[in-house]
Scaffold this motif. Structure first.
Motif, PDB file in Angstrom:
ATOM      1  N   ASP A 157      32.876  21.270   1.947  1.00 37.38           N
ATOM      2  CA  ASP A 157      33.488  21.207   0.611  1.00 37.38           C
ATOM      3  C   ASP A 157      33.243  22.491  -0.168  1.00 37.38           C
ATOM      4  OD1 ASP A 157      34.421  18.573   1.015  1.00 37.38           O
ATOM      5  OD2 ASP A 157      32.444  17.783   0.494  1.00 37.38           O
ATOM      6  N   TRP A 158      33.352  23.620   0.517  1.00 41.39           N
ATOM      7  CA  TRP A 158      33.085  24.933  -0.081  1.00 41.39           C
ATOM      8  C   TRP A 158      34.361  25.505  -0.684  1.00 41.39           C
ATOM      9  CZ3 TRP A 158      33.071  30.097   2.883  1.00 41.39           C
ATOM     10  CH2 TRP A 158      32.516  31.117   2.091  1.00 41.39           C
ATOM     11  N   ASP A 159      34.269  25.941  -1.915  1.00 36.32           N
ATOM     12  CA  ASP A 159      35.407  26.527  -2.622  1.00 36.32           C
ATOM     13  C   ASP A 159      35.467  28.020  -2.332  1.00 36.32           C
ATOM     14  OD1 ASP A 159      37.376  27.356  -4.343  1.00 36.32           O
ATOM     15  OD2 ASP A 159      36.357  26.703  -6.176  1.00 36.32           O
ATOM     16  N   THR A 160      36.534  28.470  -1.673  1.00 39.55           N
ATOM     17  CA  THR A 160      36.695  29.886  -1.353  1.00 39.55           C
ATOM     18  C   THR A 160      37.568  30.614  -2.366  1.00 39.55           C
ATOM     19  OG1 THR A 160      38.624  29.461   0.061  1.00 39.55           O
ATOM     20  CG2 THR A 160      36.442  29.401   1.112  1.00 39.55           C
ATOM     21  N   GLY A 161      37.763  30.007  -3.526  1.00 45.20           N
ATOM     22  CA  GLY A 161      38.607  30.633  -4.524  1.00 45.20           C
ATOM     23  C   GLY A 161      40.070  30.665  -4.122  1.00 45.20           C
ATOM     24  N   GLY A 162      40.461  29.716  -3.281  1.00 42.95           N
ATOM     25  CA  GLY A 162      41.847  29.630  -2.873  1.00 42.95           C
ATOM     26  C   GLY A 162      42.226  30.522  -1.705  1.00 42.95           C
ATOM     27  N   LEU A 163      41.276  31.311  -1.186  1.00 40.40           N
ATOM     28  CA  LEU A 163      41.592  32.106  -0.003  1.00 40.40           C
ATOM     29  C   LEU A 163      42.018  31.184   1.127  1.00 40.40           C
ATOM     30  CD1 LEU A 163      41.699  34.947   1.178  1.00 40.40           C
ATOM     31  CD2 LEU A 163      39.314  34.691   1.870  1.00 40.40           C
ATOM     32  N   ILE A 164      41.312  30.070   1.266  1.00 38.13           N
ATOM     33  CA  ILE A 164      41.765  28.921   2.058  1.00 38.13           C
ATOM     34  C   ILE A 164      41.941  27.798   1.052  1.00 38.13           C
ATOM     35  CG2 ILE A 164      41.178  27.252   3.854  1.00 38.13           C
ATOM     36  CD1 ILE A 164      39.642  29.480   5.267  1.00 38.13           C
ATOM     37  N   GLY A 165      43.098  27.168   1.051  1.00 41.40           N
ATOM     38  CA  GLY A 165      43.482  26.305  -0.056  1.00 41.40           C
ATOM     39  C   GLY A 165      42.946  24.898  -0.043  1.00 41.40           C
ATOM     40  N   LEU A 166      42.052  24.577   0.868  1.00 41.01           N
ATOM     41  CA  LEU A 166      41.363  23.289   0.892  1.00 41.01           C
ATOM     42  C   LEU A 166      39.858  23.548   0.849  1.00 41.01           C
ATOM     43  CD1 LEU A 166      43.302  21.453   3.768  1.00 41.01           C
ATOM     44  CD2 LEU A 166      43.544  21.055   1.309  1.00 41.01           C
ATOM     45  N   PRO A 167      39.065  22.570   0.399  1.00 42.12           N
ATOM     46  CA  PRO A 167      37.609  22.736   0.513  1.00 42.12           C
ATOM     47  C   PRO A 167      37.233  22.998   1.970  1.00 42.12           C
ATOM     48  CG  PRO A 167      38.134  20.871  -0.896  1.00 42.12           C
ATOM     49  CD  PRO A 167      39.427  21.317  -0.278  1.00 42.12           C
ATOM     50  N   VAL A 168      36.435  24.024   2.184  1.00 42.84           N
ATOM     51  CA  VAL A 168      36.166  24.500   3.545  1.00 42.84           C
ATOM     52  C   VAL A 168      34.960  23.797   4.140  1.00 42.84           C
ATOM     53  CG1 VAL A 168      35.264  26.508   4.806  1.00 42.84           C
ATOM     54  CG2 VAL A 168      37.296  26.727   3.367  1.00 42.84           C
ATOM     55  N   ASP A 169      35.112  23.408   5.412  1.00 44.53           N
ATOM     56  CA  ASP A 169      34.041  22.797   6.192  1.00 44.53           C
ATOM     57  C   ASP A 169      33.805  23.670   7.419  1.00 44.53           C
ATOM     58  OD1 ASP A 169      32.454  21.303   7.942  1.00 44.53           O
ATOM     59  OD2 ASP A 169      33.456  19.410   7.489  1.00 44.53           O
ATOM     60  N   LEU A 170      32.632  24.298   7.482  1.00 44.11           N
ATOM     61  CA  LEU A 170      32.281  25.161   8.616  1.00 44.11           C
ATOM     62  C   LEU A 170      31.225  24.525   9.511  1.00 44.11           C
ATOM     63  CD1 LEU A 170      32.345  28.615   6.842  1.00 44.11           C
ATOM     64  CD2 LEU A 170      33.381  28.197   9.071  1.00 44.11           C
ATOM     65  N   SER A 171      31.061  23.223   9.404  1.00 43.82           N
ATOM     66  CA  SER A 171      30.006  22.553  10.157  1.00 43.82           C
ATOM     67  C   SER A 171      30.204  22.664  11.666  1.00 43.82           C
ATOM     68  CB  SER A 171      29.905  21.080   9.755  1.00 43.82           C
ATOM     69  OG  SER A 171      31.121  20.399  10.015  1.00 43.82           O
ATOM     70  N   ARG A 172      31.454  22.906  12.106  1.00 45.55           N
ATOM     71  CA  ARG A 172      31.742  23.062  13.535  1.00 45.55           C
ATOM     72  C   ARG A 172      32.107  24.503  13.883  1.00 45.55           C
ATOM     73  NH1 ARG A 172      35.468  18.218  15.622  1.00 45.55           N
ATOM     74  NH2 ARG A 172      34.848  19.180  17.595  1.00 45.55           N
ATOM     75  N   HIS A 173      31.643  25.439  13.050  1.00 47.85           N
ATOM     76  CA  HIS A 173      31.793  26.876  13.311  1.00 47.85           C
ATOM     77  C   HIS A 173      33.250  27.333  13.284  1.00 47.85           C
ATOM     78  CE1 HIS A 173      27.528  27.581  15.022  1.00 47.85           C
ATOM     79  NE2 HIS A 173      27.561  26.376  14.457  1.00 47.85           N
ATOM     80  N   GLU A 174      34.097  26.597  12.613  1.00 51.85           N
ATOM     81  CA  GLU A 174      35.497  26.961  12.402  1.00 51.85           C
ATOM     82  C   GLU A 174      35.991  26.207  11.182  1.00 51.85           C
ATOM     83  OE1 GLU A 174      38.614  25.200  14.787  1.00 51.85           O
ATOM     84  OE2 GLU A 174      37.153  23.984  15.862  1.00 51.85           O
ATOM     85  N   VAL A 175      37.192  26.547  10.712  1.00 52.53           N
ATOM     86  CA  VAL A 175      37.802  25.849   9.584  1.00 52.53           C
ATOM     87  C   VAL A 175      39.064  25.164  10.096  1.00 52.53           C
ATOM     88  CG1 VAL A 175      38.754  26.055   7.261  1.00 52.53           C
ATOM     89  CG2 VAL A 175      36.943  27.624   7.999  1.00 52.53           C
ATOM     90  N   PRO A 176      39.040  23.858  10.277  1.00 55.16           N
ATOM     91  CA  PRO A 176      40.183  23.171  10.902  1.00 55.16           C
ATOM     92  C   PRO A 176      41.326  22.913   9.926  1.00 55.16           C
ATOM     93  CG  PRO A 176      38.472  21.594  10.380  1.00 55.16           C
ATOM     94  CD  PRO A 176      37.928  22.929   9.998  1.00 55.16           C
ATOM     95  N   ALA A 177      41.924  23.995   9.418  1.00 55.25           N
ATOM     96  CA  ALA A 177      42.992  23.849   8.437  1.00 55.25           C
ATOM     97  C   ALA A 177      43.884  25.086   8.449  1.00 55.25           C
ATOM     98  CB  ALA A 177      42.412  23.632   7.031  1.00 55.25           C
ATOM     99  N   GLY A 178      45.099  24.923   7.977  1.00 56.07           N
ATOM    100  CA  GLY A 178      46.022  26.044   7.861  1.00 56.07           C
ATOM    101  C   GLY A 178      47.220  25.640   7.027  1.00 56.07           C
ATOM    102  N   ARG A 179      48.110  26.600   6.783  1.00 53.34           N
ATOM    103  CA  ARG A 179      49.309  26.327   5.998  1.00 53.34           C
ATOM    104  C   ARG A 179      50.464  27.159   6.533  1.00 53.34           C
ATOM    105  NH1 ARG A 179      49.688  28.280  -0.129  1.00 53.34           N
ATOM    106  NH2 ARG A 179      49.524  30.224   1.041  1.00 53.34           N
ATOM    107  N   VAL A 180      51.638  26.579   6.555  1.00 55.49           N
ATOM    108  CA  VAL A 180      52.818  27.280   7.055  1.00 55.49           C
ATOM    109  C   VAL A 180      53.397  28.164   5.956  1.00 55.49           C
ATOM    110  CG1 VAL A 180      55.190  26.978   7.884  1.00 55.49           C
ATOM    111  CG2 VAL A 180      53.328  25.588   8.837  1.00 55.49           C
ATOM    112  N   ILE A 181      53.757  29.384   6.342  1.00 53.52           N
ATOM    113  CA  ILE A 181      54.396  30.329   5.435  1.00 53.52           C
ATOM    114  C   ILE A 181      55.717  30.785   6.041  1.00 53.52           C
ATOM    115  CG2 ILE A 181      52.243  31.096   4.394  1.00 53.52           C
ATOM    116  CD1 ILE A 181      52.266  33.523   6.190  1.00 53.52           C
TER     117      ILE A 181
END
Length: 399
Positions: A357-381
């Motif tokens: 639940d880490w706030d990256t200031g919107g660099l990644i637009g969801l609260p970030v979870d790095l507990s598994r050594h990656e961020v399992p999220a993305g967005r289509v552009i």
């Protein structure tokens, strides 16, 4: 400034147009009042188009962070050399900086170097690593406990892409999807996850085309795609070529397809080249785009560049990736120091895995979870041909 040589030592001081590419005055052990970040950056060689952005992104984050007071009162110090994207050269740089500086963090130039230094990094017990690598092996805490991926792995990105296609496709029938990817790990790594998620969603993958990394005659491959009649063609493992040539020949063959990519294949060279052919490149991104104004951290990046690199008009995903790695390095150090724990590998790994639940200031637009050594999220552009930039085409998706 002295002419850049292949093995120029880089110290994180100042911010010229090319970054702090200054010859060092000898290496010194880290002081208790600072946190050292080492790096082997591909500033010259085959990956130089991205390497300078990677180098500048990490350096600029460090300068920006220090201007905000550093980490718990400690300044960050950056020490790097040019690896030319050669593994043996990168390993030599890693060993040199490790011996002389004892860094707490080290940034590698890609998957091969992460693999090559993992054993030494773990045995040192004092360094965490990251890189541009999005390979699944780089997020495997059982085999590379010291490393994290700066965002989603290739597999996760393709899962996000399949979810987006499933949620947004307007046709009466499910879209027919074709995959075109390189025979290198960069191309192959995410395909099994893509197939699994597509099967789960009932999305038919009607063709797979595997090519070499470069020097590809695409005529035969385009004929195979034409026979498969896809609605969507997804490219993986290419930065630019041969995607434009595929697009040109598919158009000449009368094919009407949407062209998708991921991560590093969504940078300016690709969307400009495809845009010139009238194609609107779409794909799944790890980060907010450098043209966005709503994300506070992107505004910070833009303000920093306006003051320190006014010639930079395009913020590449490579720049944002190394900036994000720097953010994670700093967050790990902050958590350890605040808890009065030394910056050794067990403590830093635990700190990394506590990031939820880490706030990256919107660099990644969801609260970030790095507990598994990656961020399992993305967005289509998607490419906007009028503005000639990539813009959001959907919501952030967690998988």
């Amino acid at each position: 400034m002295k002419k850049i040589s292949r093995r120029t030592l880089v110290q994180g001081l100042g911010a010229s147009a090319l970054g702090p590419l200054m010859v060092g005055h000898g290496l010194a052990q880290a002081q208790p009042s600072e946190v050292v970040i080492g790096a082997a950056q591909p500033i010259t060689g085959v990956f130089a188009f991205a390497g300078l952005a990677m180098h500048n992104g990490l350096n600029d984050f460090i300068q920006w962070k220090n201007s905000k007071g550093g980490v718990q009162g400690r300044k960050l110090r950056y020490v790097a050399e040019d690896s030319s994207f050669k593994v043996d050269q990168g390993v030599a740089i890693f060993k040199k900086i490790m011996a002389a500086e004892k860094p707490s963090f080290f940034y590698c130039d890609g998957t091969p170097l992460v693999k090559a230094v993992t054993r030494d990094a773990v045995e040192s017990n004092h360094v965490m690593t990251s890189s541009t690598s999005l390979a699944s092996v780089s997020a495997d805490a059982s085999t590379a406990p010291q490393n994290f991926v700066p965002g989603a792995t290739y597999g996760r990105l393709h899962e996000v892409l399949m979810e987006h296609i499933n949620n947004t496709w307007k046709g009466a029938e499910k879209p027919r999807i074709a995959y075109v990817y390189t025979e290198a790990e960069f191309g192959i790594d995410g395909i099994p996850a893509a197939k699994a998620r597509a099967a789960k969603l009932g999305l038919p993958i009607v063709a797979e085309v595997i090519t070499k990394q470069s020097g590809v005659d695409v005529t035969t491959e385009v004929a195979k795609l034409r026979r498969a009649r896809p609605n969507i063609v997804v490219f993986q493992g290419y930065i630019n070529a041969p995607m434009p040539e595929f697009a040109r020949q598919m158009k000449e063959a009368g094919m009407k397809v949407e062209i998708y990519g991921t991560a590093w294949g969504l940078d300016k060279p690709a969307f400009d080249a495809l845009g010139a052919l009238g194609e609107q490149l779409t794909g799944v991104s790890l980060y907010a785009t450098g043209d966005e104004v709503s994300a506070p951290m992107i505004r910070e990046v833009r303000d920093y560049l306006a003051k320190n690199r006014p010639d930079v008009k395009h913020i590449s995903p490579f720049y944002l990736s190394s900036w994000f790695s720097g953010m994670v390095f700093a967050e790990i150090a902050d958590r350890c120091i605040a808890a009065k724990k030394p910056l050794d590998l067990p403590n830093m790994k635990a700190a990394l895995e506590s990031i939820k639940d880490w706030d990256t200031g919107g660099l990644i637009g969801l609260p970030v979870d790095l507990s598994r050594h990656e961020v399992p999220a993305g967005r289509v552009i998607r490419y906007n041909p009028e503005k000639k930039i990539m813009e959001p085409a959907g919501n952030w998706i967690k998988v």
